[in-house]
Scaffold this active site. Structure first.
Site, PDB file in Angstrom:
ATOM      1  N   CYS A 187       0.824  -1.213   0.000  1.00  0.00           N
ATOM      2  CA  CYS A 187       0.000   0.000   0.000  1.00  0.00           C
ATOM      3  C   CYS A 187       0.863   1.270   0.000  1.00  0.00           C
ATOM      4  O   CYS A 187       1.502   1.567  -0.984  1.00  0.00           O
ATOM      5  CB  CYS A 187      -0.990  -0.037   1.160  1.00  0.00           C
ATOM      6  N   HIS A 189      -3.757  -4.964   0.657  1.00  0.00           N
ATOM      7  CA  HIS A 189      -3.274  -5.364   1.979  1.00  0.00           C
ATOM      8  C   HIS A 189      -3.346  -6.883   2.122  1.00  0.00           C
ATOM      9  O   HIS A 189      -4.330  -7.422   2.627  1.00  0.00           O
ATOM     10  CB  HIS A 189      -4.099  -4.692   3.078  1.00  0.00           C
ATOM     11  N   GLU A 236      -1.945  -8.732   4.189  1.00  0.00           N
ATOM     12  CA  GLU A 236      -1.991  -9.159   5.589  1.00  0.00           C
ATOM     13  C   GLU A 236      -3.418  -9.352   6.086  1.00  0.00           C
ATOM     14  O   GLU A 236      -3.662 -10.119   7.033  1.00  0.00           O
ATOM     15  CB  GLU A 236      -1.245  -8.170   6.486  1.00  0.00           C
TER      16      GLU A 236
END
Length: 237
Positions: free
Chosen positions: A115, A208, A210
């Protein structure tokens, strides 16, 4: 065998409820994703006033680097005036992250940029940003949407698919590409979703991974790739 050390570049916070003073932080999901992939996440603190010239020497102690998301980058860093939607810029964080991006390129350190991390990479290499992405049928600001992956790219080799779903949370995007970068994935509305560097081992994504690393094989693959590359560097020393 010990885990390869992955430097997670810390985010500076002036106040954290559980602490008495300011703090250097990393998102738990980022650290969990690196750990799950077999790496040892280590939050890299950038002390105020620290000579950034020392950063390459500090980073050489690590086997890999993760540049995470965060606040908007100050537009003056890429020669622009701030738009009304550009907010919460942090000069210190820009200094640190831009220096990290330049160092990992020079050192050819295995790196995953996420990002803001991808935006920092682009700016560090002379690129610019779209300060506010116009709303479209693609949910960039808080949603899951598909991206098209360029066949033959490093990203394609990592995720093993030409279309993947990603978790998105951003309002800025890449505009003019920095030197040495190639686009490797785009959203349906044309927003750049991934780039890679022509020479250095840097993979960058706008989304993202994660967020869904525990449930999405393609997101988990990005962290596995980072840790695998970091392990090879560790073993080659």
């Amino acid at each position: 065998m010990s885990r390869p050390l992955v430097a997670v570049i810390g985010r500076r916070a002036t106040h954290v409820p559980i602490l008495r003073f300011s703090a250097t932080l990393a998102a738990e999901a980022i650290c969990e994703a690196v750990w799950s992939a077999g790496g040892e996440p280590v939050v890299l603190h950038g002390p105020a006033g620290d000579p950034l010239a020392e950063l390459p020497t500090r980073l050489e102690c690590f086997d890999g680097v993760l540049l995470p998301g965060g606040a908007d980058i100050e537009p003056s860093r890429y020669g622009a005036q701030p738009a009304p939607e550009t907010t919460d810029t942090v000069a210190f964080q820009d200094d640190l992250d831009l220096a990290v991006a330049r160092a990992v390129i020079d050192l050819d350190l295995p790196t995953l940029a996420i990002c803001r991390g991808m935006q920092v990479l682009n700016v560090a290499l002379g690129g610019s940003l779209i300060q506010h992405v116009t709303e479209s049928n693609t949910q960039h600001r808080n949603g899951i949407h598909p991206v098209s992956v360029v066949t033959g790219s490093a990203l394609h080799a990592i995720v093993g698919a030409e279309t993947i779903d990603v978790s998105s949370y951003h309002h800025q995007a890449l505009d003019r590409l920095g030197a040495g970068l190639t686009v490797t994935a785009v959203a349906a509305d044309g927003v750049v979703e991934s780039v890679e560097h022509a020479r250095a081992g840097v993979v960058a994504v706008q989304w993202h991974p994660e967020d869904r690393h525990a449930t999405s094989a393609t997101d988990a693959a990005l962290f596995t790739d980072l840790v695998d590359r970091a392990r090879k560097r560790k073993e080659s020393r």
